[in-house]
Motif scaffolding. Structure first.
Motif: not given
Length: 432
Positions: A295-322
């Motif tokens: 759940k934390a990973w899906k929401e971008g709440r892992t506490g690891v910033p680059v992981v959370d940034a990617g997961m939040r980009q996915l939620l906000s844009e429907g896209f994530m940098h490769n």
């Protein structure tokens, strides 16, 4: 006059459409059809489902400009196509060949209903079965596949038809203003999709992005990738046309290599249609169930910033940098040891470009169960972040709690008192 059906699926365009062109060459009047299949819509990402009415409306407009129309029905694709064939006296269906079990079952059902089915290339640059190794049905490793792929001649890119003749008396049906099926939440800032937007994106990419691709495609803050993946996924753009226009231009070789990777995953999936549900190469991986961590990973709440940034980009844009896709997938499967299916399914629920072959093929590659020849490769998220987001620009863009942290400090906020107190500590050690 005889009639024939063209069943649109993952090929929602008029340019470089072999199935449509072949049907028109037959001399028959052509019935272009798209079927809104509730079962498929329910399994699709809501972001793609939401975009579909606009894409279909544009496709219908293009066909009407040429004297035709897009006939839209709702129900099982094979049954609806068969009903239209009975209504019009058609006995042949042309369509673009797919690689999934769903595509194979659709063709089987159409034949079972008494229709002659003619499948055509159009999904990839090189059709999945056109290059095969000696003594095997598909390539299991990318490098030898790439050599064969590069040596294989490409078919000619086809122009959009000038004229489409529709049988008289057929009700074209309504395209709904919106669809409410699909999985996952809708993105706040999705791309505008459709053939016109796709072709504009391709032109802009060739003019101003392609030349820098080799040097900048892994640069997280620059986002210097083509952003054509959703266009390719929905078939609003031909992969062959994109590759043909790019390959001889500066930066084209590296970009076309990525299209070869896309073709590679499609030929693997054609041979192994269980790619989304079963290990391609079972290696005895032991996975753990951890609902809170997932759940934390899906929401971008892992506490690891680059992981959370990617997961939040996915939620906000429907896209994530490769590059972020690889980092987030590696964290879930290699650090948290959570099964790749959980992550791949989450991506499939949100990505505008969530193609079965590419999404699940890439997830298995990262998890070590797929086509990676180094299944135990190291993939440290902090090292990745320092290399591909050295000043923390990407992190601060998507993780609001860290927006005020200076530069590199955004990568390790648990060492800084400047981080927003709402940002969590890491749920697992990301390495150093």
């Amino acid at each position: 006059m005889a009639h024939t059906i063209v069943l649109f699926t993952q090929d929602l365009r008029l340019h470089d459409h072999p199935a449509l062109c072949a049907a028109l060459r037959s001399g028959d009047t052509v019935l272009p059809v798209f079927v809104l299949d509730p079962a498929l819509l329910r399994r699709s990402a809501r972001n793609r489902v939401r975009a579909l009415p606009g894409i279909l409306t544009e496709l219908r407009g293009g066909l009407r400009d040429r004297g035709g129309d897009l006939v839209v029905r709702r129900g099982d694709a094979a049954a609806e196509a068969a009903a239209l064939a009975k209504e019009t006296g058609a006995d042949t269906v042309h369509l673009t060949e797919g690689v999934t079990r769903t595509a194979a079952r659709r063709e089987e059902r159409l034949r079972g209903l008494g229709l002659d089915v003619v499948s055509h290339p159009g999904l990839t640059v090189v059709p999945p079965g056109d290059v095969t190794p000696a003594g095997g049905d598909h390539y299991k490793v990318f490098t030898p596949y790439l050599r064969a792929w590069e040596a294989h001649p490409w078919r000619a890119v086809l122009p959009a038809p000038e004229r489409v003749s529709l049988p008289g008396g057929v009700d074209p049906g309504e395209i709904p203003a919106e669809l409410d099926e699909g999985r996952g939440e809708t993105a706040e800032r999705p791309l505008r999709l459709g053939e016109e937007a796709a072709r504009h994106r391709l032109d802009a990419w060739l003019e101003s992005g392609l030349a820098h691709y080799a040097d900048r495609h892994d640069d997280l803050p620059a986002g210097a990738t083509s952003h054509l993946s959703a266009d390719l996924r929905l078939g609003c753009l031909s992969a062959l046309e994109a590759a043909s226009l790019a390959r001889d231009e500066p930066g084209g070789a590296e970009f076309v290599r990525q299209l070869a990777w896309r073709d590679f995953h499609h030929q693997v999936t054609a041979a192994f249609p269980d790619m989304a549900v079963r290990d391609y190469r079972p290696r005895g991986a032991r996975w753990r169930d951890d609902a809170a961590a997932l759940k934390a990973w899906k929401e971008g709440r892992t506490g690891v910033p680059v992981v959370d940034a990617g997961m939040r980009q996915l939620l906000s844009e429907g896209f994530m940098h490769n590059r972020a896709r690889m980092i987030t997938a590696a964290f879930l499967t290699r650090t948290l040891r959570i099964h790749w299916r959980a992550g791949a399914d989450h991506f499939a629920e949100h990505l505008l470009d969530g193609d079965v072959a590419d999404n699940y093929g890439n997830w298995q590659w990262v998890a070590g169960t797929g086509n990676d020849t180094r299944p135990n490769r190291s993939f440290n998220p902090l090292r990745q972040a320092r290399r591909f987001d050295p000043e923390g620009v990407y992190v601060r863009r998507y993780v609001a709690e860290l927006a005020d942290l200076p530069g590199k400090a955004a990568h390790t906020p648990w060492d800084s008192t400047a981080a927003d107190g709402d940002y969590p500590p890491p749920i697992a050690s990301p390495g150093s």
